[in-house]
Design a protein around this motif. Structure first.
Motif, PDB file in Angstrom:
ATOM      1  N   HIS A 236      -3.984  -0.098   5.359  1.00 25.71           N
ATOM      2  CA  HIS A 236      -5.139  -0.325   6.237  1.00 25.71           C
ATOM      3  C   HIS A 236      -4.977  -1.631   7.007  1.00 25.71           C
ATOM      4  N   ALA A 237      -4.516  -2.679   6.323  1.00 25.63           N
ATOM      5  CA  ALA A 237      -4.284  -3.959   6.991  1.00 25.63           C
ATOM      6  C   ALA A 237      -3.268  -3.801   8.117  1.00 25.63           C
ATOM      7  N   ARG A 238      -2.186  -3.104   7.838  1.00 23.48           N
ATOM      8  CA  ARG A 238      -1.158  -2.846   8.854  1.00 23.48           C
ATOM      9  C   ARG A 238      -1.733  -2.081  10.041  1.00 23.48           C
ATOM     10  N   ASP A 239      -2.456  -1.014   9.751  1.00 23.73           N
ATOM     11  CA  ASP A 239      -2.976  -0.157  10.810  1.00 23.73           C
ATOM     12  C   ASP A 239      -4.044  -0.858  11.648  1.00 23.73           C
ATOM     13  N   THR A 240      -4.701  -1.850  11.052  1.00 24.39           N
ATOM     14  CA  THR A 240      -5.751  -2.586  11.758  1.00 24.39           C
ATOM     15  C   THR A 240      -5.179  -3.729  12.584  1.00 24.39           C
ATOM     16  N   GLY A 241      -3.947  -4.125  12.284  1.00 27.07           N
ATOM     17  CA  GLY A 241      -3.311  -5.157  13.097  1.00 27.07           C
ATOM     18  C   GLY A 241      -2.934  -6.431  12.384  1.00 27.07           C
ATOM     19  N   ALA A 242      -3.006  -6.454  11.050  1.00 30.41           N
ATOM     20  CA  ALA A 242      -2.590  -7.640  10.310  1.00 30.41           C
ATOM     21  C   ALA A 242      -1.081  -7.779  10.331  1.00 30.41           C
ATOM     22  N   GLU A 243      -0.615  -9.019  10.130  1.00 33.52           N
ATOM     23  CA  GLU A 243       0.819  -9.286  10.117  1.00 33.52           C
ATOM     24  C   GLU A 243       1.394  -9.397   8.713  1.00 33.52           C
ATOM     25  N   MET A 244       0.523  -9.743   7.737  1.00 31.87           N
ATOM     26  CA  MET A 244       1.000  -9.973   6.378  1.00 31.87           C
ATOM     27  C   MET A 244      -0.065  -9.584   5.374  1.00 31.87           C
ATOM     28  N   VAL A 245       0.382  -9.365   4.130  1.00 29.35           N
ATOM     29  CA  VAL A 245      -0.549  -9.177   3.021  1.00 29.35           C
ATOM     30  C   VAL A 245      -0.186 -10.136   1.891  1.00 29.35           C
ATOM     31  N   MET A 246      -1.214 -10.622   1.225  1.00 32.87           N
ATOM     32  CA  MET A 246      -1.054 -11.405   0.009  1.00 32.87           C
ATOM     33  C   MET A 246      -1.428 -10.514  -1.164  1.00 32.87           C
ATOM     34  N   VAL A 247      -0.538 -10.374  -2.123  1.00 33.85           N
ATOM     35  CA  VAL A 247      -0.782  -9.492  -3.257  1.00 33.85           C
ATOM     36  C   VAL A 247      -1.342 -10.323  -4.409  1.00 33.85           C
ATOM     37  N   HIS A 248      -2.602 -10.070  -4.747  1.00 34.69           N
ATOM     38  CA  HIS A 248      -3.239 -10.792  -5.842  1.00 34.69           C
ATOM     39  C   HIS A 248      -2.488 -10.567  -7.158  1.00 34.69           C
ATOM     40  N   GLN A 249      -2.533 -11.582  -8.005  1.00 39.98           N
ATOM     41  CA  GLN A 249      -1.964 -11.471  -9.348  1.00 39.98           C
ATOM     42  C   GLN A 249      -2.503 -10.207 -10.024  1.00 39.98           C
TER      43      GLN A 249
END
Length: 300
Positions: free
Chosen positions: A98-111
């Protein structure tokens, strides 16, 4: 894929915006947008919607998607968006997509939130997410002091889009060793325990730090970054001394008031409600005046 622009973006003050709530308990989208604009106007160039200061674990899946979409829309190319994702693998993958499709460049993966985490299983968890979104930069959020740096290197061997680390183990020596075991130059190292730990982590390899305080006083956080980039630790420690009490209040009782103190400060400034969601709780009346006094002494 050229990942160097994303790496450069991480080496900065990584703002973790709060999620303001309306009187009915829903997300106050008007206040949220205003707070984001204030960050951007204050010079912030990377933001993490759905971080812990944003009460990630207290938001519903629909609310997390709303926060992601609102942040990307408001950023409008003025800042890099690093979306927090987590929970079980399918949920994390869906959020990353969803982040990718919305236009984000990166994701942070929570512990990973699980009572039984093996180091090999940690790799499997992050690999599943990173491989689902090869177009995005991926930043693991590391809070486990037992995780070995070699495991991060192993993950990146199969997932080259793992480009940075938010390291939040409160041990500068451990951080220095971990970074070197994983590859000091291979990743961007972000001090994940904010301003109070930033000087010691920069001394051992970090080039960016996360911040919740930046919601309140962007100029204060950016002043510390400027000093650290220049290697002027005396100047950085002057900022450290200025914000120490505020951050101590946030860290009290195993960070029980981490979000609460930030929202109290924003409330004192008339920027959003102090309301937080359980299991957090608003500050007792006696401490509210202290937070307001601390903030009043800053250049905001």
């Amino acid at each position: 894929m050229d990942l160097s622009p994303l790496k450069a973006a991480l080496a900065d003050v990584v703002a973790i915006p709060v999620t303001p709530f309306a009187e009915d308990g829903s997300i106050d989208t008007t206040a949220h947008r205003a707070l984001l604009r204030r960050l951007l106007d204050g010079g912030v160039r990377i933001v993490t919607p759905n971080g812990n200061t944003g009460e990630f674990y207290a938001l519903t899946p629909d609310e997390r998607r709303t926060v992601t979409e609102l942040t990307i829309d408001e950023a409008g190319g003025r800042a890099t968006v690093l979306v927090g994702v987590g929970h079980d693998v399918p949920t994390a993958v869906a959020a990353a997509e969803h982040a990718r499709d919305t236009g984000a460049e990166m994701v942070m993966v929570h512990q990973p939130v699980h009572p039984y985490i093996s180091q090999e299983g940690w790799i499997d968890y992050h690999r599943a997410i990173a491989q689902a979104v090869p177009e995005l930069g991926v930043v693991p959020y590391i809070r486990n002091p037992l995780l070995a740096g070699e495991r991060l290197a192993e993950l990146a061997d199969t997932c080259p889009n793992v480009i940075g680390v938010k390291y939040a183990v409160p041990d500068a020596a451990r951080f220095g060793a971990f970074a070197r075991d994983a590859g000091l130059e291979r990743f961007v190292w972000v001090a994940g325990l904010a301003e109070l730990y930033a000087p010691s982590y920069f001394a051992t390899g970090a080039t960016g730090f996360t911040s919740g305080l930046v919601n309140v006083a962007p100029g204060v956080s950016l002043a510390m970054l400027e000093a650290l980039r220049a290697g002027d630790y005396a100047a950085a420690m002057k900022v450290w001394e200025q914000i120490r009490r505020f951050e101590d209040l946030r860290a009290d009782r195993q960070s029980a008031n981490n979000v609460t103190v930030v929202k109290e400060a924003l409330s004192a400034l008339g920027l959003c409600s102090r309301d937080v969601r359980a299991p957090s709780r608003v500050l007792p009346e006696a401490q509210r005046a202290e937070v307001a006094d601390l903030v009043a002494g800053w250049s905001i």
